[in-house]
Design a protein around this motif. Structure first.
Motif, PDB file in Angstrom:
ATOM      1  N   VAL A  68      -7.101  18.353 -20.565  1.00 19.41           N
ATOM      2  CA  VAL A  68      -6.317  17.386 -19.794  1.00 19.41           C
ATOM      3  C   VAL A  68      -7.228  16.488 -18.976  1.00 19.41           C
ATOM      4  CG1 VAL A  68      -4.793  17.170 -17.785  1.00 19.41           C
ATOM      5  CG2 VAL A  68      -4.146  18.631 -19.692  1.00 19.41           C
ATOM      6  N   THR A  69      -7.026  15.179 -19.087  1.00 26.08           N
ATOM      7  CA  THR A  69      -7.786  14.207 -18.300  1.00 26.08           C
ATOM      8  C   THR A  69      -6.944  13.606 -17.171  1.00 26.08           C
ATOM      9  OG1 THR A  69      -7.188  12.420 -19.829  1.00 26.08           O
ATOM     10  CG2 THR A  69      -9.246  13.601 -20.253  1.00 26.08           C
ATOM     11  N   SER A  70      -5.613  13.680 -17.298  1.00 27.33           N
ATOM     12  CA  SER A  70      -4.716  13.157 -16.266  1.00 27.33           C
ATOM     13  C   SER A  70      -3.695  14.232 -15.908  1.00 27.33           C
ATOM     14  CB  SER A  70      -4.009  11.896 -16.758  1.00 27.33           C
ATOM     15  OG  SER A  70      -3.069  11.424 -15.803  1.00 27.33           O
ATOM     16  N   LEU A  71      -3.696  14.647 -14.640  1.00 24.99           N
ATOM     17  CA  LEU A  71      -2.811  15.718 -14.180  1.00 24.99           C
ATOM     18  C   LEU A  71      -1.961  15.235 -13.017  1.00 24.99           C
ATOM     19  CD1 LEU A  71      -1.929  18.765 -14.027  1.00 24.99           C
ATOM     20  CD2 LEU A  71      -3.802  19.057 -12.374  1.00 24.99           C
ATOM     21  N   THR A  72      -0.653  15.485 -13.116  1.00 27.77           N
ATOM     22  CA  THR A  72       0.260  15.260 -12.001  1.00 27.77           C
ATOM     23  C   THR A  72       1.046  16.546 -11.777  1.00 27.77           C
ATOM     24  OG1 THR A  72       0.520  12.898 -12.520  1.00 27.77           O
ATOM     25  CG2 THR A  72       2.199  13.917 -11.116  1.00 27.77           C
ATOM     26  N   LEU A  73       0.923  17.099 -10.587  1.00 21.08           N
ATOM     27  CA  LEU A  73       1.654  18.311 -10.214  1.00 21.08           C
ATOM     28  C   LEU A  73       2.307  18.030  -8.867  1.00 21.08           C
ATOM     29  CD1 LEU A  73       2.398  21.256 -10.799  1.00 21.08           C
ATOM     30  CD2 LEU A  73       0.290  21.937  -9.634  1.00 21.08           C
ATOM     31  N   TRP A  74       3.612  17.765  -8.893  1.00 20.26           N
ATOM     32  CA  TRP A  74       4.313  17.252  -7.718  1.00 20.26           C
ATOM     33  C   TRP A  74       5.415  18.214  -7.302  1.00 20.26           C
ATOM     34  CZ3 TRP A  74       2.098  13.381  -5.278  1.00 20.26           C
ATOM     35  CH2 TRP A  74       2.790  12.681  -4.281  1.00 20.26           C
ATOM     36  N   ARG A  75       5.245  18.819  -6.137  1.00 24.39           N
ATOM     37  CA  ARG A  75       6.230  19.700  -5.510  1.00 24.39           C
ATOM     38  C   ARG A  75       6.740  20.818  -6.435  1.00 24.39           C
ATOM     39  NH1 ARG A  75       8.173  14.669  -3.517  1.00 24.39           N
ATOM     40  NH2 ARG A  75       9.720  14.677  -5.176  1.00 24.39           N
ATOM     41  N   PRO A  76       5.852  21.664  -6.945  1.00 21.91           N
ATOM     42  CA  PRO A  76       6.334  22.829  -7.703  1.00 21.91           C
ATOM     43  C   PRO A  76       7.148  23.736  -6.793  1.00 21.91           C
ATOM     44  CG  PRO A  76       3.999  23.058  -7.183  1.00 21.91           C
ATOM     45  CD  PRO A  76       4.390  21.674  -6.784  1.00 21.91           C
ATOM     46  N   ALA A  77       8.304  24.172  -7.249  1.00 24.08           N
ATOM     47  CA  ALA A  77       9.232  24.919  -6.396  1.00 24.08           C
ATOM     48  C   ALA A  77       9.220  26.397  -6.743  1.00 24.08           C
ATOM     49  CB  ALA A  77      10.643  24.359  -6.543  1.00 24.08           C
ATOM     50  N   HIS A  78       9.591  27.203  -5.753  1.00 24.65           N
ATOM     51  CA  HIS A  78       9.787  28.649  -5.873  1.00 24.65           C
ATOM     52  C   HIS A  78       8.481  29.399  -6.075  1.00 24.65           C
ATOM     53  CE1 HIS A  78      13.872  27.794  -5.559  1.00 24.65           C
ATOM     54  NE2 HIS A  78      14.256  27.835  -6.825  1.00 24.65           N
ATOM     55  N   GLY A  79       7.987  29.486  -7.288  1.00 29.56           N
ATOM     56  CA  GLY A  79       6.849  30.342  -7.600  1.00 29.56           C
ATOM     57  C   GLY A  79       5.510  29.738  -7.220  1.00 29.56           C
ATOM     58  N   ILE A  80       4.451  30.535  -7.414  1.00 31.10           N
ATOM     59  CA  ILE A  80       3.087  30.110  -7.131  1.00 31.10           C
ATOM     60  C   ILE A  80       2.443  29.611  -8.421  1.00 31.10           C
ATOM     61  CG2 ILE A  80       0.809  30.854  -6.348  1.00 31.10           C
ATOM     62  CD1 ILE A  80       2.871  30.755  -4.149  1.00 31.10           C
ATOM     63  N   VAL A  81       1.806  28.445  -8.355  1.00 28.60           N
ATOM     64  CA  VAL A  81       1.115  27.863  -9.494  1.00 28.60           C
ATOM     65  C   VAL A  81      -0.389  27.903  -9.232  1.00 28.60           C
ATOM     66  CG1 VAL A  81       0.820  25.818 -10.926  1.00 28.60           C
ATOM     67  CG2 VAL A  81       3.072  26.365  -9.980  1.00 28.60           C
ATOM     68  N   VAL A  82      -1.146  28.410 -10.205  1.00 27.35           N
ATOM     69  CA  VAL A  82      -2.598  28.522 -10.093  1.00 27.35           C
ATOM     70  C   VAL A  82      -3.238  27.600 -11.120  1.00 27.35           C
ATOM     71  CG1 VAL A  82      -4.579  30.073 -10.239  1.00 27.35           C
ATOM     72  CG2 VAL A  82      -2.399  30.913  -9.340  1.00 27.35           C
ATOM     73  N   LEU A  83      -4.185  26.777 -10.681  1.00 33.08           N
ATOM     74  CA  LEU A  83      -4.874  25.858 -11.574  1.00 33.08           C
ATOM     75  C   LEU A  83      -6.116  26.513 -12.149  1.00 33.08           C
ATOM     76  CD1 LEU A  83      -4.674  22.538  -9.503  1.00 33.08           C
ATOM     77  CD2 LEU A  83      -3.083  23.388 -11.233  1.00 33.08           C
ATOM     78  N   LYS A  84      -6.258  26.430 -13.477  1.00 39.59           N
ATOM     79  CA  LYS A  84      -7.425  26.998 -14.149  1.00 39.59           C
ATOM     80  C   LYS A  84      -8.003  25.973 -15.107  1.00 39.59           C
ATOM     81  CE  LYS A  84      -5.949  31.854 -14.060  1.00 39.59           C
ATOM     82  NZ  LYS A  84      -5.682  33.057 -14.907  1.00 39.59           N
ATOM     83  N   ASP A  85      -9.320  25.964 -15.232  1.00 39.88           N
ATOM     84  CA  ASP A  85     -10.032  25.126 -16.204  1.00 39.88           C
ATOM     85  C   ASP A  85      -9.558  23.686 -16.179  1.00 39.88           C
ATOM     86  OD1 ASP A  85     -11.689  24.254 -18.176  1.00 39.88           O
ATOM     87  OD2 ASP A  85     -11.200  25.829 -19.617  1.00 39.88           O
ATOM     88  N   MET A  86      -9.852  23.004 -15.079  1.00 43.38           N
ATOM     89  CA  MET A  86      -9.521  21.592 -14.927  1.00 43.38           C
ATOM     90  C   MET A  86     -10.765  20.722 -15.117  1.00 43.38           C
ATOM     91  SD  MET A  86      -6.220  21.364 -14.049  1.00 43.38           S
ATOM     92  CE  MET A  86      -5.765  22.688 -15.162  1.00 43.38           C
ATOM     93  N   ALA A  87     -11.727  21.192 -15.907  1.00 48.42           N
ATOM     94  CA  ALA A  87     -13.035  20.549 -16.024  1.00 48.42           C
ATOM     95  C   ALA A  87     -12.962  19.122 -16.565  1.00 48.42           C
ATOM     96  CB  ALA A  87     -13.949  21.392 -16.912  1.00 48.42           C
ATOM     97  N   SER A  88     -11.967  18.822 -17.377  1.00 47.55           N
ATOM     98  CA  SER A  88     -11.888  17.495 -17.998  1.00 47.55           C
ATOM     99  C   SER A  88     -11.049  16.509 -17.204  1.00 47.55           C
ATOM    100  CB  SER A  88     -11.319  17.620 -19.414  1.00 47.55           C
ATOM    101  OG  SER A  88     -12.146  18.399 -20.239  1.00 47.55           O
ATOM    102  N   VAL A  89     -10.396  16.969 -16.140  1.00 47.55           N
ATOM    103  CA  VAL A  89      -9.498  16.091 -15.382  1.00 47.55           C
ATOM    104  C   VAL A  89     -10.281  14.985 -14.687  1.00 47.55           C
ATOM    105  CG1 VAL A  89      -7.834  15.948 -13.504  1.00 47.55           C
ATOM    106  CG2 VAL A  89      -7.795  17.903 -15.049  1.00 47.55           C
ATOM    107  N   VAL A  90      -9.866  13.745 -14.941  1.00 45.78           N
ATOM    108  CA  VAL A  90     -10.485  12.580 -14.313  1.00 45.78           C
ATOM    109  C   VAL A  90      -9.604  12.056 -13.187  1.00 45.78           C
ATOM    110  CG1 VAL A  90     -11.286  10.214 -14.681  1.00 45.78           C
ATOM    111  CG2 VAL A  90     -11.653  11.951 -16.449  1.00 45.78           C
ATOM    112  N   THR A  91      -8.298  12.037 -13.421  1.00 48.86           N
ATOM    113  CA  THR A  91      -7.333  11.530 -12.445  1.00 48.86           C
ATOM    114  C   THR A  91      -6.282  12.589 -12.175  1.00 48.86           C
ATOM    115  OG1 THR A  91      -7.646   9.260 -13.235  1.00 48.86           O
ATOM    116  CG2 THR A  91      -5.660   9.724 -11.948  1.00 48.86           C
ATOM    117  N   ALA A  92      -6.037  12.863 -10.887  1.00 48.91           N
ATOM    118  CA  ALA A  92      -5.046  13.882 -10.526  1.00 48.91           C
ATOM    119  C   ALA A  92      -4.247  13.437  -9.319  1.00 48.91           C
ATOM    120  CB  ALA A  92      -5.726  15.215 -10.235  1.00 48.91           C
TER     121      ALA A  92
END
Length: 266
Positions: free
Chosen positions: A205-229
């Protein structure tokens, strides 16, 4: 014709002999249940109109796909849908109809599938992930759907060309979002399971948008290719503390263009 809705496209058959059968092979299917509200009693309430419009819409789409040119491929399938407990069919059969249409579109080599569900009766569309087997699919957009455990594994194995996934107001019950092919991942206002942490493992993934995840816990792994977030963790999740905030920032430390919003306390 690709700029027309499904019903409008079919109506072009009356324009001339040359137009009579063009709709049978149009590459874009834009099926919108809202078109059928105008055919209901204008004095009826919303629920009554919905109970009439959706069955009419289902019969129309079923018939259209049945009559469609069997050798013509579909470039894009866009579905606007609603599930109601006032419908003549139960919610499970309404889910089945939508999943059958998605399956038919994928069998016709659809590159883009978009599904938007109107929460008229607060019923999400339950996606049948078994239909997602396509070497042509490159983009998926979902709004107000339920993605059960196994969906992302099926996408990874069954859709090797998928590069763009967008989820808006959805519900995810699985414990991992994993893909080796995704390049654009957008998740907004989506509910995650409260029973376990959900990891996002998308090394391409080179472009990531994670906006207001609800309820559970989200863990980010292996974001090495992300340029824009663009990331905004939910400030209403008690378990998201300073450790969770550090994990997000560490995972995104190599991003060149980062928008990060956090209003909670740590």
């Amino acid at each position: 014709m690709s700029f027309l809705t499904l019903r409008e496209a079919v109506q072009t058959c009356v324009l001339s002999r040359r137009w009579r059968n063009l709709w049978l092979s149009m590459p874009l299917i834009n099926a919108d249940y809202n078109e059928f509200f105008e055919m209901t009693d204008t004095k009826a309430g919303y629920d009554e109109a919905l109970a009439v419009a959706v069955p009419m819409f289902k019969r129309f789409v079923n018939r259209l796909l049945e009559l469609r040119d069997p050798v013509a491929s579909i470039d894009k399938f866009c579905l606007w849908y609603s599930i109601s407990d006032d419908n003549e069919d139960d919610t499970e059969s309404q889910d089945a109809a939508a999943n059958r249409w998605i399956s038919q579109a994928l069998q016709k080599k659809a590159r883009v599938v978009e599904v938007y569900v109107d929460l008229a009766d607060l019923y999400l569309l339950v996606i049948d992930h078994s239909v997602f087997t396509s070497s042509y699919l490159t983009k998926v957009v979902f709004s107000n759907v339920l993605l059960e455990d196994g969906f992302f594994k099926q996408l990874e194995s069954g859709c090797p060309a998928l590069e763009d996934l967008s989820l808006d107001d959805c519900v995810i019950s699985g414990d991992e979002i994993s893909s080796q092919t995704l390049k654009v991942l957008t998740i907004k206002d989506t509910k995650f399971s409260m029973e376990h942490k959900t990891s996002i493992n998308t090394p391409s993934v080179t472009s990531l948008t994670l906006w207001r995840p609800a309820h559970g816990i989200v863990v980010l792994k292996d974001m090495a290719s992300v340029v824009t977030a663009s990331v905004k963790p939910s400030e209403f999740i008690d378990e998201f503390d300073a450790r969770g905030l550090r994990q997000y920032l560490w995972a995104l430390s190599g991003v060149k263009n980062l928008e990060f919003y956090y209003l909670g306390e740590v």
